[in-house]
Design a protein around this motif. Structure first.
Motif, PDB file in Angstrom:
ATOM      1  N   ARG A 193       0.817  -1.223   0.000  1.00 51.83           N
ATOM      2  CA  ARG A 193       0.000   0.000   0.000  1.00 51.83           C
ATOM      3  C   ARG A 193       0.846   1.266   0.000  1.00 51.83           C
ATOM      4  NH1 ARG A 193      -1.905  -3.028   4.087  1.00 51.83           N
ATOM      5  NH2 ARG A 193      -1.227  -1.494   5.645  1.00 51.83           N
ATOM      6  N   SER A 194       2.106   1.141   0.382  1.00 56.01           N
ATOM      7  CA  SER A 194       2.956   2.329   0.543  1.00 56.01           C
ATOM      8  C   SER A 194       3.759   2.670  -0.704  1.00 56.01           C
ATOM      9  CB  SER A 194       3.924   2.112   1.722  1.00 56.01           C
ATOM     10  OG  SER A 194       3.218   1.873   2.916  1.00 56.01           O
ATOM     11  N   LEU A 195       3.622   1.865  -1.735  1.00 56.78           N
ATOM     12  CA  LEU A 195       4.389   2.099  -2.953  1.00 56.78           C
ATOM     13  C   LEU A 195       3.396   2.310  -4.108  1.00 56.78           C
ATOM     14  CD1 LEU A 195       7.371   2.223  -3.724  1.00 56.78           C
ATOM     15  CD2 LEU A 195       7.278  -0.179  -4.325  1.00 56.78           C
ATOM     16  N   PRO A 196       3.013   3.545  -4.381  1.00 56.48           N
ATOM     17  CA  PRO A 196       1.982   3.807  -5.388  1.00 56.48           C
ATOM     18  C   PRO A 196       2.364   3.361  -6.792  1.00 56.48           C
ATOM     19  CG  PRO A 196       3.044   5.853  -4.669  1.00 56.48           C
ATOM     20  CD  PRO A 196       3.486   4.780  -3.734  1.00 56.48           C
ATOM     21  N   GLU A 197       3.655   3.218  -7.063  1.00 59.62           N
ATOM     22  CA  GLU A 197       4.082   2.778  -8.396  1.00 59.62           C
ATOM     23  C   GLU A 197       3.790   1.298  -8.658  1.00 59.62           C
ATOM     24  OE1 GLU A 197       6.981   6.052  -7.078  1.00 59.62           O
ATOM     25  OE2 GLU A 197       5.982   4.302  -6.184  1.00 59.62           O
ATOM     26  N   LEU A 198       3.514   0.523  -7.583  1.00 64.78           N
ATOM     27  CA  LEU A 198       3.217  -0.904  -7.748  1.00 64.78           C
ATOM     28  C   LEU A 198       1.782  -1.076  -8.227  1.00 64.78           C
ATOM     29  CD1 LEU A 198       4.124  -3.863  -7.387  1.00 64.78           C
ATOM     30  CD2 LEU A 198       3.234  -3.733  -5.037  1.00 64.78           C
ATOM     31  N   ARG A 199       1.637  -1.662  -9.430  1.00 64.54           N
ATOM     32  CA  ARG A 199       0.313  -1.826 -10.024  1.00 64.54           C
ATOM     33  C   ARG A 199      -0.270  -3.213  -9.812  1.00 64.54           C
ATOM     34  NH1 ARG A 199      -0.910   3.227  -9.935  1.00 64.54           N
ATOM     35  NH2 ARG A 199       0.135   4.564 -11.447  1.00 64.54           N
ATOM     36  N   GLU A 200       0.581  -4.243  -9.855  1.00 64.23           N
ATOM     37  CA  GLU A 200       0.064  -5.613  -9.783  1.00 64.23           C
ATOM     38  C   GLU A 200       1.192  -6.559  -9.403  1.00 64.23           C
ATOM     39  OE1 GLU A 200      -2.109  -8.924 -12.723  1.00 64.23           O
ATOM     40  OE2 GLU A 200      -1.647  -6.898 -13.454  1.00 64.23           O
ATOM     41  N   VAL A 201       0.829  -7.632  -8.708  1.00 64.58           N
ATOM     42  CA  VAL A 201       1.768  -8.701  -8.400  1.00 64.58           C
ATOM     43  C   VAL A 201       1.176 -10.004  -8.922  1.00 64.58           C
ATOM     44  CG1 VAL A 201       2.977 -10.000  -6.610  1.00 64.58           C
ATOM     45  CG2 VAL A 201       2.612  -7.531  -6.336  1.00 64.58           C
ATOM     46  N   GLN A 202       1.916 -10.693  -9.775  1.00 65.35           N
ATOM     47  CA  GLN A 202       1.456 -11.956 -10.344  1.00 65.35           C
ATOM     48  C   GLN A 202       2.247 -13.105  -9.747  1.00 65.35           C
ATOM     49  OE1 GLN A 202       1.824 -11.630 -14.611  1.00 65.35           O
ATOM     50  NE2 GLN A 202       0.309  -9.975 -14.764  1.00 65.35           N
ATOM     51  N   ASP A 203       1.539 -14.046  -9.124  1.00 61.75           N
ATOM     52  CA  ASP A 203       2.172 -15.210  -8.513  1.00 61.75           C
ATOM     53  C   ASP A 203       2.531 -16.207  -9.607  1.00 61.75           C
ATOM     54  OD1 ASP A 203       3.002 -17.344  -7.026  1.00 61.75           O
ATOM     55  OD2 ASP A 203       1.208 -17.478  -5.775  1.00 61.75           O
ATOM     56  N   MET A 204       3.822 -16.508  -9.750  1.00 64.03           N
ATOM     57  CA  MET A 204       4.290 -17.442 -10.778  1.00 64.03           C
ATOM     58  C   MET A 204       4.656 -18.796 -10.190  1.00 64.03           C
ATOM     59  SD  MET A 204       4.084 -15.236 -13.261  1.00 64.03           S
ATOM     60  CE  MET A 204       4.938 -15.984 -14.639  1.00 64.03           C
ATOM     61  N   GLY A 205       4.178 -19.072  -8.961  1.00 65.96           N
ATOM     62  CA  GLY A 205       4.457 -20.358  -8.333  1.00 65.96           C
ATOM     63  C   GLY A 205       5.922 -20.550  -8.047  1.00 65.96           C
ATOM     64  N   LEU A 206       6.460 -21.715  -8.453  1.00 73.06           N
ATOM     65  CA  LEU A 206       7.867 -22.009  -8.208  1.00 73.06           C
ATOM     66  C   LEU A 206       8.802 -21.107  -8.990  1.00 73.06           C
ATOM     67  CD1 LEU A 206       7.784 -25.914  -8.163  1.00 73.06           C
ATOM     68  CD2 LEU A 206       8.025 -24.391  -6.210  1.00 73.06           C
ATOM     69  N   GLY A 212       6.554 -16.212  -2.582  1.00 75.56           N
ATOM     70  CA  GLY A 212       6.021 -15.949  -1.248  1.00 75.56           C
ATOM     71  C   GLY A 212       5.806 -14.488  -0.935  1.00 75.56           C
ATOM     72  N   ILE A 213       4.754 -14.216  -0.152  1.00 78.43           N
ATOM     73  CA  ILE A 213       4.422 -12.846   0.230  1.00 78.43           C
ATOM     74  C   ILE A 213       5.531 -12.228   1.063  1.00 78.43           C
ATOM     75  CG2 ILE A 213       3.142 -13.636   2.265  1.00 78.43           C
ATOM     76  CD1 ILE A 213       2.301 -10.565   0.078  1.00 78.43           C
ATOM     77  N   HIS A 214       6.222 -13.047   1.871  1.00 80.85           N
ATOM     78  CA  HIS A 214       7.298 -12.503   2.700  1.00 80.85           C
ATOM     79  C   HIS A 214       8.446 -11.996   1.840  1.00 80.85           C
ATOM     80  CE1 HIS A 214       8.057 -16.742   2.042  1.00 80.85           C
ATOM     81  NE2 HIS A 214       9.290 -16.643   2.477  1.00 80.85           N
ATOM     82  N   ASN A 215       8.736 -12.685   0.734  1.00 78.72           N
ATOM     83  CA  ASN A 215       9.787 -12.210  -0.163  1.00 78.72           C
ATOM     84  C   ASN A 215       9.331 -11.006  -0.973  1.00 78.72           C
ATOM     85  OD1 ASN A 215      12.059 -13.916   0.365  1.00 78.72           O
ATOM     86  ND2 ASN A 215      10.913 -15.600  -0.545  1.00 78.72           N
ATOM     87  N   VAL A 254       5.021 -19.991   9.713  1.00 86.36           N
ATOM     88  CA  VAL A 254       3.693 -19.709   9.154  1.00 86.36           C
ATOM     89  C   VAL A 254       3.828 -19.144   7.740  1.00 86.36           C
ATOM     90  CG1 VAL A 254       1.652 -18.247   9.367  1.00 86.36           C
ATOM     91  CG2 VAL A 254       2.556 -19.409  11.385  1.00 86.36           C
ATOM     92  N   ALA A 255       4.789 -18.237   7.540  1.00 87.02           N
ATOM     93  CA  ALA A 255       4.998 -17.647   6.216  1.00 87.02           C
ATOM     94  C   ALA A 255       5.427 -18.710   5.207  1.00 87.02           C
ATOM     95  CB  ALA A 255       6.036 -16.539   6.291  1.00 87.02           C
ATOM     96  N   ALA A 256       6.307 -19.612   5.624  1.00 92.00           N
ATOM     97  CA  ALA A 256       6.797 -20.656   4.719  1.00 92.00           C
ATOM     98  C   ALA A 256       5.685 -21.635   4.357  1.00 92.00           C
ATOM     99  CB  ALA A 256       7.963 -21.399   5.370  1.00 92.00           C
ATOM    100  N   VAL A 257       4.852 -22.003   5.326  1.00 91.52           N
ATOM    101  CA  VAL A 257       3.736 -22.923   5.055  1.00 91.52           C
ATOM    102  C   VAL A 257       2.729 -22.258   4.117  1.00 91.52           C
ATOM    103  CG1 VAL A 257       1.787 -24.164   6.073  1.00 91.52           C
ATOM    104  CG2 VAL A 257       4.025 -24.201   7.200  1.00 91.52           C
ATOM    105  N   ARG A 258       2.469 -20.972   4.351  1.00 94.54           N
ATOM    106  CA  ARG A 258       1.567 -20.239   3.455  1.00 94.54           C
ATOM    107  C   ARG A 258       2.118 -20.246   2.028  1.00 94.54           C
ATOM    108  NH1 ARG A 258       1.803 -15.298   5.676  1.00 94.54           N
ATOM    109  NH2 ARG A 258       0.271 -15.833   7.267  1.00 94.54           N
TER     110      ARG A 258
END
Length: 468
Positions: free
Chosen positions: A259-272, A290-293, A350-354
């Motif tokens: 939310r703090s980076l207005p230039e970020l438009r989208e994040v696409q999860d590419m799995g592995l 992962g969301i943590h990364n 928890v982050a790794a399992v997610r």
């Protein structure tokens, strides 16, 4: 640049006293605390640890070529004849000091002040420190000469070694600063004196030594101790202890995150394959899942942008980044392995399992979960909580490993789950190899002391045998 461990500096530490013949000895040009790393013209600093005393390895260092050795005064007084014998046999000087660790830290603090033109970025936090440090450094390397901690040299021992090994001019230095007890950050910040500082998050890592999350926050915020109005501080937009971290802080405070980076438009999860970050001015393929990364990457983006990085430099830096050992490493094959076993605490588990649950796979999702260490009195409750949390997770099978994980396995079993637990590595390896099938996705998660990376080679070899 003059050596940070010249004889004159060592003499200042020892009050002018030394043992040996100075005319026979060359000034040291490198430093080590492990006698196995000693070589010609090295300064050997023996440290007292829980398992051994570095003073027991002084002769090995001297034989390997160390030309100077710091020794604790009490040890020197008890081994006067030994020191005199060594100084007659080898070209080495011994400098008695009150405390070898503190004197090494003092040398590092003095050496840091010689790099007045270097922009120093300090990175701390309960999780994600090393990955975020690597991301920041990767971007800054596209902008100028960049120095960083090697490996995990980030503690009251590792950080002074890191600083003392800065042997030429740099434009940037990215210094990871890790703590596990009260007062350690005071030492680290006095050495590093960061111009810009980032706290990734406040979690439960090392809570056994630090007492509570609030105590952890109060210790971590000391990274801002020497800040003035021109310094920049970065804290996560989701940080529950933000008010504690920012209390009495001088300088400018920035929040990082989606939310703090207005230039970020989208994040696409590419799995592995990681994730694709779509910004207004560029698209970045991040190899780490992962969301943590993602949060680590956004922190690195905001820090480096504040230091003048262009979007093209950000893209090049992050896309050239490879996974750090034991941190979200993806190993592809007949089975896929996520090797995330450098550190573990309730938050990172928890982050790794997610992350595991969110990854696509042709087979099953298997979790090998090793003890979370250094949790102190919180350990049993924390492991129980992990066990209960996993009961609601769509992981196909969990392998609990270690004495502490017995509490987690018990909670898992109470929920009616099929449970496997052992504290014997060979039993774990045998059971896992028998269970894994082609197409499976295996996550190895545990504290460094559990050495779960031992499973990687057997898993890969086993699948290769099954192919042939």
């Amino acid at each position: 640049m003059n050596s940070p461990f010249s004889f004159s500096k060592l003499l200042n530490l020892s009050g002018g006293f030394f043992v040996g013949e100075r005319s026979r000895c060359a000034e040291p040009s490198t430093i080590c605390i492990d006698s196995r790393e000693a070589g010609p013209r090295s300064l050997f600093v023996p440290l007292r640890g829980e398992r051994t005393d570095g003073h027991l390895h002084i002769e090995s260092a001297v034989i390997a070529g160390s030309s100077a050795v710091l020794v604790e005064q009490a040890w020197a007084e008890a081994h006067t004849e030994t020191l005199q014998s060594w100084s007659s046999l080898y070209p080495v000087l011994f400098f008695p000091v009150d405390d070898t660790l503190k004197q090494m830290q003092e040398l590092a603090a003095s050496h840091r002040m010689r790099f007045s033109d270097v922009k120093v970025i300090g990175v701390t936090g309960s999780n994600g420190k090393t990955t975020t440090k690597e991301m920041i450094a990767a971007i800054l390397e596209t902008m100028g000469r960049t120095y960083k901690n090697h490996g995990n040299l980030n503690s009251e021992i590792g950080l002074p070694l890191t600083v003392l090994r800065m042997n030429r001019e740099y434009d940037f230095a990215v210094l990871e600063m890790g703590i596990n007890h009260i007062g350690e950050m005071d030492v680290l910040v006095d050495i590093a004196r960061p111009d810009t500082a980032l706290i990734t998050n406040i979690g439960s890592a090392h809570i056994g030594y630090l007492g509570s999350k609030r105590k952890i926050a109060e210790e971590k915020r000391k990274i801002f101790s020497f800040f003035g109005e021109s310094n920049n501080a970065f804290i996560s937009e989701n940080e529950k202890f933000a008010d504690v971290l920012a209390e009495n802080m001088q300088g400018k405070l920035y929040r990082f995150g989606v939310r703090s980076l207005p230039e970020l438009r989208e994040v696409q999860d590419m799995g592995l394959e990681g994730q694709k970050l779509l910004f207004t001015d560029c698209t970045i393929q991040l190899v780490l899942p992962g969301i943590h990364n993602l949060n680590n990457a956004l922190a690195a983006v905001m820090v480096t942008r504040s230091l003048g990085a262009s979007w093209d430099q950000v893209r090049i830096g992050l896309e050239n980044l490879n996974a750090v050992f034991g941190r979200s490493q993806i190993l592809r094959g007949r089975i896929d392995i996520v090797q995330d076993c450098y550190n573990a605490n309730p938050d990172s588990v928890v982050a790794a399992v997610r992350m595991l649950v969110g990854m696509p796979t042709q087979g099953r999702r298997l979790l090998v979960l090793g003890d979370m260490l250094e949790l102190g009195e919180e350990s049993e409750d924390s492991h129980k909580t992990i066990g209960r949390t996993l009961t609601d997770s769509p992981v196909d099978r969990v392998f609990f490993f270690g004495t502490e994980m017995k509490a987690a396995a018990r909670e898992y079993k109470l929920a009616g789950k099929d449970v496997y637990h052992t504290d014997d590595y060979h039993s774990l390896e045998k059971t896992l190899l028998a269970a894994v099938e082609p197409g499976d996705l295996v996550l190895l998660k545990g504290s460094r002391g559990m050495e779960l990376e031992r499973l990687t080679a057997p898993l890969l070899e086993d699948q290769q045998k099954k192919i042939s």
